[in-house]
Design an enzyme around this catalytic site. Structure first.
Site, PDB file in Angstrom:
ATOM      1  N   ARG A  96     -23.675 -40.468 -76.743  1.00  0.00           N
ATOM      2  CA  ARG A  96     -24.129 -40.974 -78.031  1.00  0.00           C
ATOM      3  C   ARG A  96     -23.925 -39.869 -79.077  1.00  0.00           C
ATOM      4  O   ARG A  96     -24.171 -38.691 -78.805  1.00  0.00           O
ATOM      5  CB  ARG A  96     -25.610 -41.367 -77.997  1.00  0.00           C
ATOM      6  CG  ARG A  96     -25.897 -42.662 -77.246  1.00  0.00           C
ATOM      7  CD  ARG A  96     -25.325 -43.901 -77.953  1.00  0.00           C
ATOM      8  NE  ARG A  96     -25.620 -45.156 -77.279  1.00  0.00           N
ATOM      9  CZ  ARG A  96     -24.804 -45.757 -76.413  1.00  0.00           C
ATOM     10  NH1 ARG A  96     -23.627 -45.222 -76.099  1.00  0.00           N
ATOM     11  NH2 ARG A  96     -25.147 -46.910 -75.868  1.00  0.00           N
TER      12      ARG A  96
ATOM     13  N   GLU B 265     -22.441 -43.876 -87.009  1.00  0.00           N
ATOM     14  CA  GLU B 265     -21.514 -44.900 -86.535  1.00  0.00           C
ATOM     15  C   GLU B 265     -21.773 -46.166 -87.307  1.00  0.00           C
ATOM     16  O   GLU B 265     -22.951 -46.532 -87.426  1.00  0.00           O
ATOM     17  CB  GLU B 265     -21.729 -45.170 -85.034  1.00  0.00           C
ATOM     18  CG  GLU B 265     -20.761 -44.445 -84.145  1.00  0.00           C
ATOM     19  CD  GLU B 265     -20.950 -44.781 -82.665  1.00  0.00           C
ATOM     20  OE1 GLU B 265     -21.107 -45.977 -82.355  1.00  0.00           O
ATOM     21  OE2 GLU B 265     -20.935 -43.852 -81.855  1.00  0.00           O
TER      22      GLU B 265
ATOM     23  N   HIS C 194     -15.989 -45.789 -80.349  1.00  0.00           N
ATOM     24  CA  HIS C 194     -16.974 -46.305 -79.399  1.00  0.00           C
ATOM     25  C   HIS C 194     -16.402 -47.470 -78.584  1.00  0.00           C
ATOM     26  O   HIS C 194     -16.923 -48.595 -78.612  1.00  0.00           O
ATOM     27  CB  HIS C 194     -18.258 -46.735 -80.115  1.00  0.00           C
ATOM     28  CG  HIS C 194     -19.445 -46.713 -79.189  1.00  0.00           C
ATOM     29  ND1 HIS C 194     -20.713 -46.439 -79.617  1.00  0.00           N
ATOM     30  CD2 HIS C 194     -19.548 -46.927 -77.844  1.00  0.00           C
ATOM     31  CE1 HIS C 194     -21.545 -46.489 -78.588  1.00  0.00           C
ATOM     32  NE2 HIS C 194     -20.867 -46.782 -77.500  1.00  0.00           N
TER      33      HIS C 194
HETATM   34  N1  LIG Z   1     -19.274 -44.362 -74.833  1.00  0.00           N
HETATM   35  C1  LIG Z   1     -19.654 -45.456 -74.223  1.00  0.00           C
HETATM   36  O1  LIG Z   1     -19.092 -46.520 -74.449  1.00  0.00           O
HETATM   37  C2  LIG Z   1     -20.765 -45.405 -73.214  1.00  0.00           C
HETATM   38  C3  LIG Z   1     -20.701 -46.287 -72.127  1.00  0.00           C
HETATM   39  C4  LIG Z   1     -21.717 -46.239 -71.184  1.00  0.00           C
HETATM   40  C5  LIG Z   1     -22.761 -45.340 -71.326  1.00  0.00           C
HETATM   41  N2  LIG Z   1     -22.782 -44.492 -72.407  1.00  0.00           N
HETATM   42  C6  LIG Z   1     -23.896 -43.543 -72.562  1.00  0.00           C
HETATM   43  O2  LIG Z   1     -23.977 -42.750 -71.387  1.00  0.00           O
HETATM   44  C7  LIG Z   1     -25.348 -42.573 -71.051  1.00  0.00           C
HETATM   45  C8  LIG Z   1     -25.468 -42.252 -69.565  1.00  0.00           C
HETATM   46  O3  LIG Z   1     -25.207 -43.411 -68.793  1.00  0.00           O
HETATM   47  P1  LIG Z   1     -25.525 -43.456 -67.219  1.00  0.00           P
HETATM   48  O4  LIG Z   1     -25.329 -44.865 -66.807  1.00  0.00           O
HETATM   49  O5  LIG Z   1     -24.802 -42.393 -66.503  1.00  0.00           O
HETATM   50  O6  LIG Z   1     -27.101 -43.118 -67.233  1.00  0.00           O
HETATM   51  P2  LIG Z   1     -28.053 -42.710 -66.031  1.00  0.00           P
HETATM   52  O7  LIG Z   1     -27.499 -43.172 -64.735  1.00  0.00           O
HETATM   53  O8  LIG Z   1     -29.409 -43.135 -66.432  1.00  0.00           O
HETATM   54  O9  LIG Z   1     -27.991 -41.108 -66.006  1.00  0.00           O
HETATM   55  C9  LIG Z   1     -28.414 -40.329 -67.078  1.00  0.00           C
HETATM   56  C10 LIG Z   1     -28.292 -38.865 -66.708  1.00  0.00           C
HETATM   57  O10 LIG Z   1     -28.629 -38.103 -67.888  1.00  0.00           O
HETATM   58  C11 LIG Z   1     -29.633 -37.150 -67.533  1.00  0.00           C
HETATM   59  N3  LIG Z   1     -30.480 -36.860 -68.692  1.00  0.00           N
HETATM   60  C12 LIG Z   1     -31.379 -37.654 -69.309  1.00  0.00           C
HETATM   61  N4  LIG Z   1     -31.968 -37.014 -70.333  1.00  0.00           N
HETATM   62  C13 LIG Z   1     -31.423 -35.767 -70.333  1.00  0.00           C
HETATM   63  C14 LIG Z   1     -31.614 -34.633 -71.141  1.00  0.00           C
HETATM   64  N5  LIG Z   1     -32.482 -34.628 -72.154  1.00  0.00           N
HETATM   65  N6  LIG Z   1     -30.896 -33.535 -70.875  1.00  0.00           N
HETATM   66  C15 LIG Z   1     -30.004 -33.498 -69.838  1.00  0.00           C
HETATM   67  N7  LIG Z   1     -29.769 -34.552 -69.043  1.00  0.00           N
HETATM   68  C16 LIG Z   1     -30.466 -35.674 -69.292  1.00  0.00           C
HETATM   69  C17 LIG Z   1     -30.411 -37.790 -66.396  1.00  0.00           C
HETATM   70  O11 LIG Z   1     -31.119 -36.769 -65.726  1.00  0.00           O
HETATM   71  P3  LIG Z   1     -31.996 -37.054 -64.404  1.00  0.00           P
HETATM   72  O12 LIG Z   1     -30.982 -37.409 -63.344  1.00  0.00           O
HETATM   73  O13 LIG Z   1     -32.687 -35.760 -64.113  1.00  0.00           O
HETATM   74  O14 LIG Z   1     -32.890 -38.184 -64.758  1.00  0.00           O
HETATM   75  C18 LIG Z   1     -29.278 -38.439 -65.609  1.00  0.00           C
HETATM   76  O15 LIG Z   1     -28.665 -37.501 -64.770  1.00  0.00           O
HETATM   77  C19 LIG Z   1     -26.008 -43.874 -71.496  1.00  0.00           C
HETATM   78  O16 LIG Z   1     -27.383 -43.703 -71.754  1.00  0.00           O
HETATM   79  C20 LIG Z   1     -25.228 -44.257 -72.731  1.00  0.00           C
HETATM   80  O17 LIG Z   1     -25.863 -43.762 -73.885  1.00  0.00           O
HETATM   81  C21 LIG Z   1     -21.803 -44.509 -73.341  1.00  0.00           C
END
Ligand SMILES: NC(=O)c1ccc[n+]([C@@H]2O[C@H](COP(=O)([O-])OP(=O)(O)OC[C@H]3O[C@@H](n4cnc5c(N)ncnc54)[C@H](OP(=O)(O)O)[C@@H]3O)[C@@H](O)[C@H]2O)c1
Length: 325
Positions: free
Chosen positions: A241, A269, A288
């Site tokens: 993000r 955005e 995005h």
């Molecule tokens: N560009 C795009 O089109 C797109 C597409 C999909 C997703 N995304 C973004 O990618 C993010 C991650 O997706 P995901 O499915 O991988 O999520 P996820 O499975 O929930 O994993 C999130 C990871 O981020 C870590 N985290 C959370 N808060 C943090 C912080 N303050 N500092 C460091 N690490 C932190 C978590 O730590 P823990 O393991 O310790 O809980 C976990 O390892 C989404 O929330 C979304 O915003 C973007």
């Protein structure tokens, strides 16, 4: 017994929604909806602006099943009395592929080569050497010139080690990178560093990948102090993000030639045409789109359908990001 009514974006693929349980009553919600509609479950349009237009017309919603992984705008929109689930796992492949592509695109100086291709200028290729020297500070004489860089063997810091972060690791495996994983909390086997070690690890990274949710803690995580700690010419990849990176600090670091960046997400955005980020050097921006592929709807509906089945059977939800108070 009354059927559960599930409101979904009318524009979405008809086949994809066949994954939803047959016992539910599907209610197509068209953009431009101008009257009240009662639904128990809401599947918002993947585009936030369209979804926000629909929300004021909905009545009786108890569960929101987002088709996206990032749901940061939903709690403030629907309030605390509704359970919200994301589409955890549905975007792993597309977003990880974008990440790998973006890294290779910049390390191979493809934007520059596309420019010289469009100018029908074979000789312009040497500008890649100059670009490499400017960015890396490596002015040793090379023969032949350095026109591309290698990902293999690089030190990569992966900030966020969830569903997508782990898929990125799988896709990075053939490149034998030296991978440093980071998440909110530390763990062993595999070694995951806590985010509190960010400043300590940043100077070691040649590539920094952001794939974590936008929260109060992660807002502005990468600011001037972090850019100062990065290696000369380090590559910052933001697939998460925009607001996780302080935009002014990013613009400054790019304009100083300190870092290069690949961004699928920006803050703000959409990025307005007059925004200085558009004109920064050593930067790739995609609007995005990282998760958008022909497979998107089917995968995301499958995740939503599985969660809906659990909800209907009274089982524990797997992807709840907010439980109704
Ligand atoms: N560009 C795009 O089109 C797109 C597409 C999909 C997703 N995304 C973004 O990618 C993010 C991650 O997706 P995901 O499915 O991988 O999520 P996820 O499975 O929930 O994993 C999130 C990871 O981020 C870590 N985290 C959370 N808060 C943090 C912080 N303050 N500092 C460091 N690490 C932190 C978590 O730590 P823990 O393991 O310790 O809980 C976990 O390892 C989404 O929330 C979304 O915003 C973007």
């Amino acid at each position: 017994m009354q059927k559960i009514r599930v409101g979904y974006p009318a524009i979405l693929d008809v086949e994809a929604k066949t994954a939803l349980p047959h016992e539910v009553e599907l209610v197509a919600l068209a953009d431009g909806l101008d009257h009240e509609v009662a639904v128990d479950v809401w599947i918002p349009d993947p585009y936030q602006t369209r979804a926000r237009r629909i929300w004021p017309h909905l009545r009786g919603v108890r569960l929101v099943l987002s088709l996206m992984a990032g749901t940061e705008w939903i709690p403030a929109t629907v309030g605390p009395h509704i359970t919200i689930c994301n589409a955890h796992g549905a975007h792993n492949i597309s977003t990880a592929e974008w990440t790998l592509s973006a890294i290779l695109t910049l390390l191979k100086h493809f934007p520059l080569f596309l420019d010289i291709q469009r100018a029908a200028n074979w000789r312009g290729r040497k500008e890649a050497s100059a670009e490499y020297q400017r960015l890396s500070g490596d002015t040793r004489p090379y023969h032949p010139d350095v026109m591309m860089e290698e990902l293999t063997g690089k030190t990569v810091l992966l900030v966020g080690y969830g569903a997508i972060g782990q898929e990125i690791e799988r896709m990075l495996a053939p490149f034998h990178v030296d991978l440093m994983r980071m998440a909110r909390s530390a763990r062993a086997a595999p070694l995951v560093h806590p985010v509190s070690a960010l400043d300590e690890l940043l100077p070691r990274a040649e590539v920094v990948i952001l794939i974590l949710p936008l929260t109060e803690e992660s807002h502005g995580l990468i600011a001037s102090a972090q850019f100062a700690l990065m290696q000369q010419g380090a590559l910052l990849v933001n697939a998460a993000r925009g607001a996780i990176v302080q935009t002014d600090a990013l613009v400054e670091a790019l304009n100083q030639g300190k870092v290069r960046a690949a961004l699928d997400v920006t803050d703000p955005e959409p990025l307005p045409p007059e925004h200085p980020l558009w004109r920064c050097p050593n930067l790739l921006i995609t609007p995005h789109v990282a998760a958008s592929s022909p497979q998107f709807a089917a995968r995301a509906f499958k995740v939503a359908a599985d969660e809906l089945r659990r909800y209907m059977c009274g089982e524990a939800l797997h992807n709840a990001v907010q439980l109704a108070t």
